[in-house]
Design an enzyme around this catalytic site. Sequence first.
Site, PDB file in Angstrom:
ATOM      1  N   CYS A  98      48.387  46.721  20.297  1.00 38.20           N
ATOM      2  CA  CYS A  98      48.950  45.509  20.499  1.00 38.20           C
ATOM      3  C   CYS A  98      49.313  45.718  19.098  1.00 38.20           C
ATOM      4  O   CYS A  98      50.230  43.886  18.402  1.00 38.20           O
ATOM      5  CB  CYS A  98      48.583  44.012  20.921  1.00 38.20           C
ATOM      6  N   HIS A 148      51.547  37.757  18.199  1.00 36.00           N
ATOM      7  CA  HIS A 148      51.010  39.088  19.503  1.00 36.00           C
ATOM      8  C   HIS A 148      51.049  37.548  20.834  1.00 36.00           C
ATOM      9  O   HIS A 148      50.551  37.180  20.340  1.00 36.00           O
ATOM     10  CB  HIS A 148      50.350  39.429  18.876  1.00 36.00           C
ATOM     11  N   ASN A 176      53.086  40.696  27.693  1.00 40.85           N
ATOM     12  CA  ASN A 176      52.411  40.885  26.650  1.00 40.85           C
ATOM     13  C   ASN A 176      53.379  42.046  26.613  1.00 40.85           C
ATOM     14  O   ASN A 176      53.224  43.235  27.445  1.00 40.85           O
ATOM     15  CB  ASN A 176      51.079  40.848  27.155  1.00 40.85           C
TER      16      ASN A 176
HETATM   17  N1  ACO Z   1      45.337  35.932  40.244  1.00 38.82           N
HETATM   18  C1  ACO Z   1      44.553  34.745  40.456  1.00 38.82           C
HETATM   19  N2  ACO Z   1      43.618  34.768  40.377  1.00 38.82           N
HETATM   20  C2  ACO Z   1      43.270  35.689  39.357  1.00 38.82           C
HETATM   21  C3  ACO Z   1      44.469  36.685  38.868  1.00 38.82           C
HETATM   22  C4  ACO Z   1      45.552  36.173  39.382  1.00 38.82           C
HETATM   23  N3  ACO Z   1      46.610  37.095  38.594  1.00 38.82           N
HETATM   24  N4  ACO Z   1      43.263  37.041  38.453  1.00 38.82           N
HETATM   25  C5  ACO Z   1      42.583  37.115  37.876  1.00 38.82           C
HETATM   26  N5  ACO Z   1      42.317  35.194  39.387  1.00 38.82           N
HETATM   27  C6  ACO Z   1      40.600  34.925  39.292  1.00 38.82           C
HETATM   28  C7  ACO Z   1      39.529  36.067  38.579  1.00 38.82           C
HETATM   29  O1  ACO Z   1      39.616  37.065  40.023  1.00 38.82           O
HETATM   30  C8  ACO Z   1      38.497  34.913  38.947  1.00 38.82           C
HETATM   31  O2  ACO Z   1      38.663  34.237  39.928  1.00 38.82           O
HETATM   32  P1  ACO Z   1      36.778  33.944  40.642  1.00 38.82           P
HETATM   33  O3  ACO Z   1      36.289  32.954  39.483  1.00 38.82           O
HETATM   34  O4  ACO Z   1      36.751  33.954  41.990  1.00 38.82           O
HETATM   35  O5  ACO Z   1      35.501  35.710  40.443  1.00 38.82           O
HETATM   36  C9  ACO Z   1      39.086  33.462  37.805  1.00 38.82           C
HETATM   37  O6  ACO Z   1      41.245  33.670  38.609  1.00 38.82           O
HETATM   38  C10 ACO Z   1      39.262  33.575  36.979  1.00 38.82           C
HETATM   39  O7  ACO Z   1      39.458  34.312  35.798  1.00 38.82           O
HETATM   40  P2  ACO Z   1      39.135  34.865  34.562  1.00 38.82           P
HETATM   41  O8  ACO Z   1      39.351  35.854  34.556  1.00 38.82           O
HETATM   42  O9  ACO Z   1      37.659  34.028  33.991  1.00 38.82           O
HETATM   43  O10 ACO Z   1      40.578  34.376  34.049  1.00 38.82           O
HETATM   44  P3  ACO Z   1      40.386  33.804  32.385  1.00 38.82           P
HETATM   45  O11 ACO Z   1      41.019  32.177  32.333  1.00 38.82           O
HETATM   46  O12 ACO Z   1      39.753  34.417  31.662  1.00 38.82           O
HETATM   47  O13 ACO Z   1      42.066  34.950  32.028  1.00 38.82           O
HETATM   48  C11 ACO Z   1      42.569  36.346  31.336  1.00 38.82           C
HETATM   49  C12 ACO Z   1      42.230  35.835  32.270  1.00 38.82           C
HETATM   50  C13 ACO Z   1      44.577  35.772  31.619  1.00 38.82           C
HETATM   51  C14 ACO Z   1      43.392  38.230  31.859  1.00 38.82           C
HETATM   52  C15 ACO Z   1      42.393  36.558  30.176  1.00 38.82           C
HETATM   53  O14 ACO Z   1      41.312  36.385  29.909  1.00 38.82           O
HETATM   54  C16 ACO Z   1      43.300  36.673  28.707  1.00 38.82           C
HETATM   55  O15 ACO Z   1      44.177  36.463  28.559  1.00 38.82           O
HETATM   56  N6  ACO Z   1      42.418  37.475  28.350  1.00 38.82           N
HETATM   57  C17 ACO Z   1      42.611  38.570  27.286  1.00 38.82           C
HETATM   58  C18 ACO Z   1      43.510  39.174  27.295  1.00 38.82           C
HETATM   59  C19 ACO Z   1      44.733  40.327  25.939  1.00 38.82           C
HETATM   60  O16 ACO Z   1      45.530  39.441  25.342  1.00 38.82           O
HETATM   61  N7  ACO Z   1      45.212  41.152  26.419  1.00 38.82           N
HETATM   62  C20 ACO Z   1      45.869  42.073  24.704  1.00 38.82           C
HETATM   63  C21 ACO Z   1      45.328  42.842  24.367  1.00 38.82           C
HETATM   64  S1  ACO Z   1      46.237  44.170  25.199  1.00 38.82           S
HETATM   65  C22 ACO Z   1      46.867  45.601  24.980  1.00 38.82           C
HETATM   66  O17 ACO Z   1      45.615  45.640  23.750  1.00 38.82           O
HETATM   67  C23 ACO Z   1      47.322  46.610  24.934  1.00 38.82           C
END
Ligand code: ACO
Length: 328
Positions: free
Chosen positions: A114, A255, A285
């Site tokens: 990214c 980004h 993204n």
């Molecule tokens: N819908 C509903 N619930 C979900 C979903 C979904 N799509 N995805 C995960 N959950 C659930 C999980 O299972 C978890 O449930 P649990 O508590 O029962 O275990 C709960 O939601 C919370 O999950 P978290 O992973 O803690 O959620 P968080 O608030 O951290 O958000 C996210 C997750 C959006 C992925 C966040 O961590 C994020 O944006 N991370 C950065 C990702 C990123 O920027 N990547 C860029 C690099 S990409 C590249 O280089 C190609």
Amino acid sequence: MSIRAVICGTGHSVPEKILTNDDLSQMVDTNDEWITQRTGIRERRICSSEESCSTLSIQAAKEAIASSGIPPQEIDLVVLATVTGDYVFPATASLVQSEVGAVNAGAFDVQAACAGFIYSLSVAEAMIKAGTIRTALVLGVDTLSKFVDWTDRSTCVLFGDAAGAVVVRGETDTDRGVIKTVLLSDGTGAPHIKMEVGGSKHPFQDVKSRGLGDYIYMNGAEVYRFAVNAMGDACCKCLEEAGMDVSEVDLFVPHQANLRIIQSAAKRLGLADEKVFVNVDRYGNTSAGSIPLGLYEAEKSGRLKRGDVVMTVGFGAGLVWGANVIRW
Ligand code: ACO
């Protein structure tokens, strides 16, 4: 007299197909409220089976070249950032080079996830400043929808496909152009986001290895923690090295991974909302496509005008991150 690498044309391409959060809720156990609150994403664009990294790239490149007014024969280099090229080899940059008629250009791909556009722009800028080339076509493109596990709700809601392109030309007697770039990497974070199969460690023909990771794997929480700090750090370092203050920044084009990450970086930098460009709600993204698509839309909508100072920042798999300060 010092040479500056000036952006003199922009282009973009996104697939027509829109996938909304409601569409996704029919495919996996998720819902619009969860996706919107946690990420800010409402919809994303998804390639058809006929579309690929090169088809999006060629469209974006043609638009950028036309808007620059520079004949394609005058392009000396095509440098394309992607992690989802058409093939392991040849480079997608070569496919673009021939299709756009850049008959005098060299071409290669850059892989920095990214942060790819920041890396590819810095390569072009350095070669322009060194006098090796005068004009470059620089692209950031990804089609991560082709590598996502559409049964994994923790990743499939995040990504979309897009391409962005700029034409960069060396000019003297100007204060426009790339002012400063910082590039950073921490390979100890490599396990946090990866796509294992298809490289030399787990080649495609090694069928047994396929269970290891046919799709994108991401430790979202770990990437989130890293991103919040990395974005602010890279911007502060870039501004400091440029001898500039954040108050001189007219527009911040980060980004577009997650609205909460963008907001926390902007808060740390003390940037008001009106200086922060956001389109993650419409595209998700798009990896290396995200920053050049943002620059394109910011310019077309009149938020980025000639002479403005724009700061870009990106982070991604590697882990890698970086920032540019550019006078538009
Ligand atoms: N819908 C509903 N619930 C979900 C979903 C979904 N799509 N995805 C995960 N959950 C659930 C999980 O299972 C978890 O449930 P649990 O508590 O029962 O275990 C709960 O939601 C919370 O999950 P978290 O992973 O803690 O959620 P968080 O608030 O951290 O958000 C996210 C997750 C959006 C992925 C966040 O961590 C994020 O944006 N991370 C950065 C990702 C990123 O920027 N990547 C860029 C690099 S990409 C590249 O280089 C190609």
